[in-house]
Design an enzyme around this catalytic site. Structure first.
Site, PDB file in Angstrom:
ATOM      1  N   TYR A   1      30.950   0.530 -48.358  1.00 43.84           N
ATOM      2  CA  TYR A   1      29.557   0.221 -48.029  1.00 43.84           C
ATOM      3  C   TYR A   1      28.620   1.046 -48.911  1.00 43.84           C
ATOM      4  O   TYR A   1      27.658   0.512 -49.486  1.00 43.84           O
ATOM      5  CB  TYR A   1      29.307   0.513 -46.554  1.00 43.84           C
ATOM      6  CG  TYR A   1      27.887   0.298 -46.105  1.00 43.84           C
ATOM      7  CD1 TYR A   1      27.389  -0.982 -45.858  1.00 43.84           C
ATOM      8  CD2 TYR A   1      27.028   1.378 -45.920  1.00 43.84           C
ATOM      9  CE1 TYR A   1      26.083  -1.181 -45.449  1.00 43.84           C
ATOM     10  CE2 TYR A   1      25.719   1.193 -45.498  1.00 43.84           C
ATOM     11  CZ  TYR A   1      25.252  -0.082 -45.263  1.00 43.84           C
ATOM     12  OH  TYR A   1      23.954  -0.272 -44.855  1.00 43.84           O
TER      13      TYR A   1
ATOM     14  N   VAL B   1      24.860 -16.057 -48.281  1.00 44.70           N
ATOM     15  CA  VAL B   1      24.336 -15.498 -49.527  1.00 44.70           C
ATOM     16  C   VAL B   1      25.382 -15.419 -50.631  1.00 44.70           C
ATOM     17  O   VAL B   1      25.037 -15.203 -51.802  1.00 44.70           O
ATOM     18  CB  VAL B   1      23.710 -14.106 -49.298  1.00 44.70           C
ATOM     19  CG1 VAL B   1      22.500 -14.212 -48.379  1.00 44.70           C
ATOM     20  CG2 VAL B   1      24.736 -13.109 -48.753  1.00 44.70           C
TER      21      VAL B   1
ATOM     22  N   THR C   1      20.210  -0.312 -34.697  1.00 49.63           N
ATOM     23  CA  THR C   1      20.448  -1.747 -34.560  1.00 49.63           C
ATOM     24  C   THR C   1      21.913  -1.934 -34.159  1.00 49.63           C
ATOM     25  O   THR C   1      22.660  -0.956 -34.020  1.00 49.63           O
ATOM     26  CB  THR C   1      20.188  -2.455 -35.890  1.00 49.63           C
ATOM     27  OG1 THR C   1      21.074  -1.894 -36.872  1.00 49.63           O
ATOM     28  CG2 THR C   1      18.747  -2.266 -36.343  1.00 49.63           C
TER      29      THR C   1
END
Length: 267
Positions: free
Chosen positions: A161, A66, A198
């Site tokens: 983040y 990306v 996850t």
């Protein structure tokens, strides 16, 4: 009342080889969309495509870093050609780096920002070019950017983040304004997922514990659950359902919005 039926539409999901992205691709396919699974992990991405096809969905894999403008242009062209259009783009690809500000690694921070922020911005750019009038698809559509509850709370150990996800929030709102002003016919929204178990979520729990912020990974996860009014961590389908909603006609008068999908943690 309108529904979340996506039959006849085509979606591209980045970072879709595993985790939230794979779940979002599956949910979009279940709602009737043809889905392009985009990722740098060819092996896992192609397996997701095989699984989608086995369930009866139309799906293709496109290799996509990306951060690379040219790869975005090639990926969008391939999706329009092979799946017949482009109506939905989900900018999900991202990484997380856990570190204290006193130990900030500029190289790691630069990589994170290039993937999370620049990658999302390029996704918006190429979705607009394809979906706007005169574009390769040209029928308008929906962009859903994946931010994070980290954009709305101060959680220690994930400063860069968190900054990147706050950046995605601003990108979303500016993009929605530009689309409206210029008549692109593209709605742009974001969701703020809560902590989900996850691989990335589990890594965060382990690493915040290793920094001494929590006694153990289990304690880290427990602390998040305690801060969440609904009293649990998120699940992949919680996030995927929100993406389907924002991609559908049920959200046809929603743009420039950030939807918390965090069990109330960020309120």
């Amino acid at each position: 009342m309108t529904s979340s039926d996506l039959a006849g539409r085509t979606a591209l999901v980045t970072g879709a080889a595993q985790g939230l992205g794979a779940g979002m691709a599956s949910a979009l396919a279940s709602a009737g969309a043809a889905v392009a699974v985009a990722d740098i992990n060819d092996e896992l991405g192609k397996q997701v495509v095989e699984d989608l096809r086995a369930s009866g969905a139309r799906a293709e894999f496109v290799h996509l870093d990306v951060r690379e403008d040219g790869q975005w242009a090639d990926a969008v062209s391939a999706v329009v050609e092979t799946l017949g259009g482009l109506d939905i783009v989900v900018n999900n690809a991202g990484i997380e780096v856990t570190e204290l500000l006193v130990d900030l690694d500029p190289a790691a921070a630069t990589e994170l920002l290039s993937i999370n922020v620049l990658g999302t911005a390029l996704g918006i750019k190429h979705a607009f070019r394809a979906m706007r009038p005169g574009g390769a698809a040209g029928s308008g559509g929906s962009i859903v950017n994946i931010a994070s509850v980290a954009a709305t709370i101060a959680f220690p150990g994930i400063s860069i983040y968190s900054a990147s996800k706050s950046g995605i929030d601003r990108l979303t709102r500016v993009a929605a304004a530009e689309s409206g002003k210029l008549g692109y016919g593209v709605r742009v929204n974001s969701i703020y997922p809560g902590l989900t178990p996850t691989a990335m979520g589990n890594k965060l729990a382990v690493e915040t514990a290793s920094l001494g912020l929590f006694d153990s990974p289990e304690a880290a996860a427990g602390a998040v659950a305690e801060l969440t009014p609904l009293g649990r961590l998120g699940q992949i389908d919680d996030m995927a359902d929100a993406v389907v909603f924002l991609s559908s006609d049920a959200a046809k008068f929603i743009t420039g919005a950030g939807l918390p999908v965090d069990g109330g943690m960020g309120m």
